[in-house]
Design a protein around this motif. Structure first.
Motif, PDB file in Angstrom:
ATOM      1  N   ALA A  22       0.836  -1.210   0.000  1.00  0.00           N
ATOM      2  CA  ALA A  22       0.000   0.000   0.000  1.00  0.00           C
ATOM      3  C   ALA A  22       0.864   1.251   0.000  1.00  0.00           C
ATOM      4  N   ASP A  23       1.944   1.231   0.770  1.00  0.00           N
ATOM      5  CA  ASP A  23       2.851   2.368   0.831  1.00  0.00           C
ATOM      6  C   ASP A  23       3.531   2.591  -0.527  1.00  0.00           C
ATOM      7  N   ALA A  24       3.959   1.510  -1.161  1.00  0.00           N
ATOM      8  CA  ALA A  24       4.630   1.632  -2.464  1.00  0.00           C
ATOM      9  C   ALA A  24       3.660   2.118  -3.538  1.00  0.00           C
ATOM     10  N   PHE A  25       2.445   1.580  -3.559  1.00  0.00           N
ATOM     11  CA  PHE A  25       1.474   2.037  -4.556  1.00  0.00           C
ATOM     12  C   PHE A  25       1.072   3.487  -4.306  1.00  0.00           C
ATOM     13  N   SER A  26       1.010   3.896  -3.049  1.00  0.00           N
ATOM     14  CA  SER A  26       0.716   5.284  -2.728  1.00  0.00           C
ATOM     15  C   SER A  26       1.812   6.197  -3.268  1.00  0.00           C
TER      16      SER A  26
END
Length: 124
Positions: A22-26
């Motif tokens: 989720a952090d990387a896609f954000s």
């Protein structure tokens, strides 16, 4: 039959990698991280250089997402552990030798070790 000593670490490992995905896609979509991890100066530089390549960062996020969902759903969990093994090794080495701030390397080592009981099977 699986014991709680395997189920709990596997679930925590899944949530850890789902949060990383989720952090990387954000970061890929908005240019901002969701979480502010404690990083040393060398750690920030390493991560900044890695994020300059969105294809690599996106593929890592996709593998983290798929493996995290596989672990949560208990769908081919040994395969999910093998998918996140290279990323886990890099994270653990990064935490022990570059970052040296925070216990995530130790936590990830313990979780991978406990979840690794899924990979031990009897051929007889």
């Amino acid at each position: 039959m699986e014991t709680w000593l395997v189920i709990i670490p596997r679930t925590l490992l899944a949530y850890l990698f789902l949060a990383a995905a989720a952090d990387a896609f954000s970061y890929l979509l908005r240019g901002k991280e969701l979480f502010d991890a404690p990083l040393s100066a060398a750690g920030k530089e390493f991560l900044h250089n890695l994020k300059r390549y969105p294809v690599i960062w996106g593929m890592k996020a996709a593998v983290d997402l798929i493996a995290g969902l596989m672990l949560i759903l208990n769908f081919h969990a040994p395969l999910a552990l093998l998918l996140i093994l290279p990323s886990s090794v890099v994270i653990i080495l990064f935490q022990f030798f570059v970052n040296k701030t925070g216990p995530i390397g130790i936590v990830l080592t313990v979780l991978m070790n406990q979840s690794g009981d899924l990979l031990s099977f009897d051929l007889h």
